[in-house]
Design a protein around this motif. Structure first.
Motif, PDB file in Angstrom:
ATOM      1  N   ASP A  54       4.044   6.508  -3.109  1.00 52.53           N
ATOM      2  CA  ASP A  54       3.714   7.106  -1.948  1.00 52.53           C
ATOM      3  C   ASP A  54       3.027   6.182  -0.774  1.00 52.53           C
ATOM      4  O   ASP A  54       3.596   6.210   0.280  1.00 52.53           O
ATOM      5  CB  ASP A  54       3.060   8.338  -1.844  1.00 52.53           C
ATOM      6  N   ALA A  55       1.961   5.538  -1.193  1.00 53.00           N
ATOM      7  CA  ALA A  55       1.506   4.342  -0.347  1.00 53.00           C
ATOM      8  C   ALA A  55       2.208   3.371   0.146  1.00 53.00           C
ATOM      9  O   ALA A  55       2.460   3.076   1.145  1.00 53.00           O
ATOM     10  CB  ALA A  55       0.125   3.832  -1.092  1.00 53.00           C
ATOM     11  N   ILE A  56       3.270   2.977  -0.867  1.00 52.44           N
ATOM     12  CA  ILE A  56       4.083   1.898  -0.311  1.00 52.44           C
ATOM     13  C   ILE A  56       5.259   2.490   0.404  1.00 52.44           C
ATOM     14  O   ILE A  56       5.546   1.878   1.412  1.00 52.44           O
ATOM     15  CB  ILE A  56       4.780   1.382  -1.772  1.00 52.44           C
ATOM     16  N   ARG A  57       5.709   3.759   0.083  1.00 48.34           N
ATOM     17  CA  ARG A  57       6.849   4.358   0.568  1.00 48.34           C
ATOM     18  C   ARG A  57       6.399   4.664   2.162  1.00 48.34           C
ATOM     19  O   ARG A  57       7.108   4.328   2.996  1.00 48.34           O
ATOM     20  CB  ARG A  57       7.462   5.484   0.021  1.00 48.34           C
ATOM     21  N   LEU A  58       5.114   5.231   2.293  1.00 47.48           N
ATOM     22  CA  LEU A  58       4.750   5.571   3.880  1.00 47.48           C
ATOM     23  C   LEU A  58       4.443   4.454   4.570  1.00 47.48           C
ATOM     24  O   LEU A  58       4.853   4.317   5.918  1.00 47.48           O
ATOM     25  CB  LEU A  58       3.572   6.497   3.391  1.00 47.48           C
ATOM     26  N   CYS A  59       4.203   3.535   3.919  1.00 52.99           N
ATOM     27  CA  CYS A  59       3.840   2.292   4.518  1.00 52.99           C
ATOM     28  C   CYS A  59       5.263   1.384   4.937  1.00 52.99           C
ATOM     29  O   CYS A  59       5.301   0.918   6.283  1.00 52.99           O
ATOM     30  CB  CYS A  59       3.147   0.994   3.542  1.00 52.99           C
ATOM     31  N   ASP A  60       6.103   1.593   4.138  1.00 49.08           N
ATOM     32  CA  ASP A  60       7.458   0.898   4.534  1.00 49.08           C
ATOM     33  C   ASP A  60       8.129   1.654   5.751  1.00 49.08           C
ATOM     34  O   ASP A  60       9.052   1.252   6.523  1.00 49.08           O
ATOM     35  CB  ASP A  60       8.404   1.018   3.164  1.00 49.08           C
ATOM     36  N   GLU A  61       7.710   3.077   5.751  1.00 49.27           N
ATOM     37  CA  GLU A  61       8.330   4.001   6.590  1.00 49.27           C
ATOM     38  C   GLU A  61       7.407   3.794   8.258  1.00 49.27           C
ATOM     39  O   GLU A  61       7.916   4.357   9.135  1.00 49.27           O
ATOM     40  CB  GLU A  61       8.449   5.471   6.279  1.00 49.27           C
ATOM     41  N   GLY A  62       6.490   3.096   8.118  1.00 50.51           N
ATOM     42  CA  GLY A  62       5.751   2.916   9.387  1.00 50.51           C
ATOM     43  C   GLY A  62       4.715   4.053   9.421  1.00 50.51           C
ATOM     44  O   GLY A  62       4.125   4.143  10.796  1.00 50.51           O
ATOM     45  N   LEU A  63       4.338   4.940   8.672  1.00 45.00           N
ATOM     46  CA  LEU A  63       3.617   5.867   8.807  1.00 45.00           C
ATOM     47  C   LEU A  63       2.133   5.756   8.476  1.00 45.00           C
ATOM     48  O   LEU A  63       1.325   6.608   8.700  1.00 45.00           O
ATOM     49  CB  LEU A  63       3.852   7.124   7.987  1.00 45.00           C
ATOM     50  N   LEU A  64       1.767   4.416   7.992  1.00 44.24           N
ATOM     51  CA  LEU A  64       0.237   3.894   7.950  1.00 44.24           C
ATOM     52  C   LEU A  64      -0.126   2.951   8.507  1.00 44.24           C
ATOM     53  O   LEU A  64       0.691   2.109   8.896  1.00 44.24           O
ATOM     54  CB  LEU A  64       0.268   3.717   6.160  1.00 44.24           C
ATOM     55  N   GLU A  65      -1.324   2.608   8.615  1.00 43.23           N
ATOM     56  CA  GLU A  65      -2.006   1.731   9.253  1.00 43.23           C
ATOM     57  C   GLU A  65      -2.086   0.833   8.215  1.00 43.23           C
ATOM     58  O   GLU A  65      -2.321   0.721   7.208  1.00 43.23           O
ATOM     59  CB  GLU A  65      -3.444   2.055   9.785  1.00 43.23           C
ATOM     60  N   THR A  66      -2.207  -0.586   8.576  1.00 33.53           N
ATOM     61  CA  THR A  66      -2.162  -1.633   7.820  1.00 33.53           C
ATOM     62  C   THR A  66      -3.794  -2.014   7.489  1.00 33.53           C
ATOM     63  O   THR A  66      -4.519  -1.740   8.527  1.00 33.53           O
ATOM     64  CB  THR A  66      -1.495  -2.984   8.396  1.00 33.53           C
ATOM     65  N   ILE A  67      -3.795  -2.547   6.250  1.00 32.25           N
ATOM     66  CA  ILE A  67      -5.313  -2.749   5.960  1.00 32.25           C
ATOM     67  C   ILE A  67      -5.493  -4.223   5.727  1.00 32.25           C
ATOM     68  O   ILE A  67      -4.986  -4.820   4.649  1.00 32.25           O
ATOM     69  CB  ILE A  67      -5.793  -2.052   4.915  1.00 32.25           C
ATOM     70  N   ASP A  68      -6.196  -5.033   6.563  1.00 35.24           N
ATOM     71  CA  ASP A  68      -6.461  -6.491   6.324  1.00 35.24           C
ATOM     72  C   ASP A  68      -7.624  -6.760   5.094  1.00 35.24           C
ATOM     73  O   ASP A  68      -8.492  -6.224   4.905  1.00 35.24           O
ATOM     74  CB  ASP A  68      -7.312  -7.202   7.253  1.00 35.24           C
ATOM     75  N   PRO A  69      -6.986  -7.407   3.919  1.00 34.26           N
ATOM     76  CA  PRO A  69      -7.905  -7.683   2.687  1.00 34.26           C
ATOM     77  C   PRO A  69      -9.219  -8.326   2.947  1.00 34.26           C
ATOM     78  O   PRO A  69     -10.119  -8.088   2.280  1.00 34.26           O
ATOM     79  CB  PRO A  69      -6.986  -8.269   1.762  1.00 34.26           C
ATOM     80  N   ALA A  70      -8.908  -9.028   3.985  1.00 36.06           N
ATOM     81  CA  ALA A  70     -10.174  -9.908   4.146  1.00 36.06           C
ATOM     82  C   ALA A  70     -11.244  -9.467   4.829  1.00 36.06           C
ATOM     83  O   ALA A  70     -12.533  -9.728   4.882  1.00 36.06           O
ATOM     84  CB  ALA A  70      -9.803 -11.117   5.437  1.00 36.06           C
TER      85      ALA A  70
END
Length: 358
Positions: free
Chosen positions: A85-101
Motif C-alpha cells: 500500500d505504501a508503494i501503491r499510494l506513493c505511485d498514485e501521488g497520495l503520499l509525501e516523499t521522505i528523504d533518506p538523508a
C-alpha cells in the motif's frame, strides 16, 4: 545586544507555544499493535518534543488515507500501512516523499541507508517493523499441534473451523503453500491463471468451515472464544495473547508470509514538519527497539538488534518470537509488493466473486 536577545527569546517562546498547540494525529491498526506503537513511539515522542500526539485506529489505514487525500480533507499526519500500500499510494501521488538523508544514523553511528535492512526505506515510507501473517492454534485442543501449512487445510486430522483474513492477499499464498508449493515458487505459480485456479481450488476444500475476520484483533479473539480451531493472524497479536493474557496459543511458522510495515505521511498532512519529526524519532534505533519490546515484530535496523532485545517484562527474550529468527524462516515467504501493486484489484475482484458464490 539586549534587544536582540529579547527578540530571540520571544521568537523561541512563540515557536514552542505554536508547537504545544499542535496536535499530531497518527493512524494505526489498533489492538496490541496500536498499543505497541503508542508505548514505543507516541508517548516517548511527546515526552521528548512536547508535541501533543494522538493515536487513532483503523481496520486498514490505507483506504482512509486514499479517501482523505482525494477528497482534499486530510486529518491524519502519519499512517502505518502495509508495504504494498505504501508503494501503491506513493505511485498514485497520495503520499509525501521522505528523504533518506534526513533519517538519523543508527545508535552505533551507521548511516540510516546502511543501517536499515534492504527494502525498508522506500520513496514515501520508512519501516516501523517486520511482521508476519502466520497461523496459530490452541495447544489445549491440539497437544501435538499442526506443524505445516498443509495442516491448516487438513480438516480430517485437525477438525474444526478455520479463521482467515477476508481478502486475497496472504490467503492465496497460504493456499498454494498448503497445496505443496515451496515458498520460493509461490509468486511464479500465482502469476499464472492456472496458479490462481489452484489457490482457489485449495480454498474450496475448507470454504464451508471458514470464519472470516477483518480487524487484526479479531483473530486471537476467535481462537480464545473457541469459534475456530486455528486461524491465520498477525504474529504479534498471537504473541500478545499468549504472553500478556496467558492464552495457550502456539504459532506455526511454516508458510509464514512476512513484510515491512511502513510509516507514511499523507499528501497535504496538516502538520507536515512534525509528522516528519515523528517518523525520524519512531524509526530511530531507540524507537524501533522500544516498539519491539511491546510486540514481537522485528526491528528493521541492524543497530536495533545489536543488543539482546527483551519484552517489557524484562524476562522474555524476543529473538525466537520474531519473524526474522533463522528457525522461523525455513519455509517463509517475503511478500512481493510488486506483485500486489500490479494484481491487487484483479485478485480481490476474483476473491469477492468466489466468496459470494455458493
Amino acid at each position: 545586544m539586549k534587544k536582540l536577545l529579547a527578540l530571540t527569546t520571544a521568537l523561541t517562546v512563540v515557536a514552542y507555544a505554536a508547537q504545544a498547540e499542535t496536535t499530531l494525529t497518527v493512524m494505526s491498526w489498533g489492538g496490541a499493535y496500536g498499543e505497541a506503537q503508542t508505548e514505543g513511539h507516541v508517548k516517548p515522542f511527546m515526552a521528548k518534543t512536547g508535541i501533543t500526539t494522538v493515536m487513532t485506529d483503523s481496520d486498514n489505514p490505507a483506504p482512509v488515507i486514499k479517501s482523505q487525500v482525494e477528497a482534499g480533507n486530510v486529518t491524519v499526519d502519519v499512517a502505518s500501512v502495509e508495504y504494498a500500500d505504501a508503494i501503491r499510494l506513493c505511485d498514485e501521488g497520495l503520499l509525501e516523499t521522505i528523504d533518506p538523508a534526513t533519517l538519523p544514523a543508527g545508535a552505533d553511528g551507521t548511516p540510516a541507508t546502511e543501517d536499515f535492512l534492504e527494502g525498508a526505506i522506500t520513496e514515501c515510507g520508512v519501516s516501523t517493523d517486520i511482521w508476519s501473517n502466520v497461523f496459530a492454534y490452541d495447544s489445549s485442543k491440539f497437544p501435538e499441534g499442526p506443524k505445516t501449512a498443509a495442516d491448516f487445510f487438513d480438516l480430517e486430522k485437525f477438525p474444526g473451523k478455520r479463521g482467515l483474513r477476508k481478502g486475497a492477499k496472504a490467503v492465496l499464498e497460504l493456499a498454494l503453500m498448503g497445496d505443496g508449493v515451496p515458498a520460493s515458487e509461490v509468486y511464479a505459480v500465482l502469476g499464472t491463471p492456472e496458479g490462481v485456479d489452484r489457490a482457489f481450488a485449495k480454498l474450496d476444500t475448507i470454504k464451508k468451515d471458514v470464519v472470516w475476520w477483518e480487524a487484526g484483533a479479531q483473530a486471537p479473539q476467535l481462537l480464545a472464544d473457541g469459534e475456530v480451531a486455528m486461524t491465520t493472524a498477525y504474529n504479534g497479536r498471537i504473541f500478545a495473547a499468549a504472553i500478556n493474557e496467558g492464552k495457550p496459543f502456539n504459532i506455526v511458522w511454516d508458510g509464514q508470509i512476512y513484510e515491512n510495515e511502513m510509516y507514511v505521511v499523507p499528501k497535504g498532512a496538516p502538520n507536515m514538519e512534525q509528522a516528519m519529526e515523528f517518523i525520524r524519532y519512531a524509526t530511530s534505533t531507540e524507537g524501533l527497539r522500544a516498539q519491539a519490546q511491546h510486540i514481537s515484530y522485528g526491528p528493521a535496523r541492524k543497530s536495533a538488534m545489536k543488543e539482546e532485545l527483551l519484552f517489557k517484562d524484562g524476562k522474555t527474550v524476543m529473538a525466537p518470537h520474531l519473524p526474522t529468527a533463522p528457525e522461523n524462516l525455513k519455509n517463509a515467504l517475503l511478500t512481493s509488493a510488486d506483485f500486489w501493486v500490479d494484481r491487487d484489484a484483479e485478485l480481490n475482484e476474483r476473491f469477492n466473486a468466489w466468496l459470494a458464490a455458493n
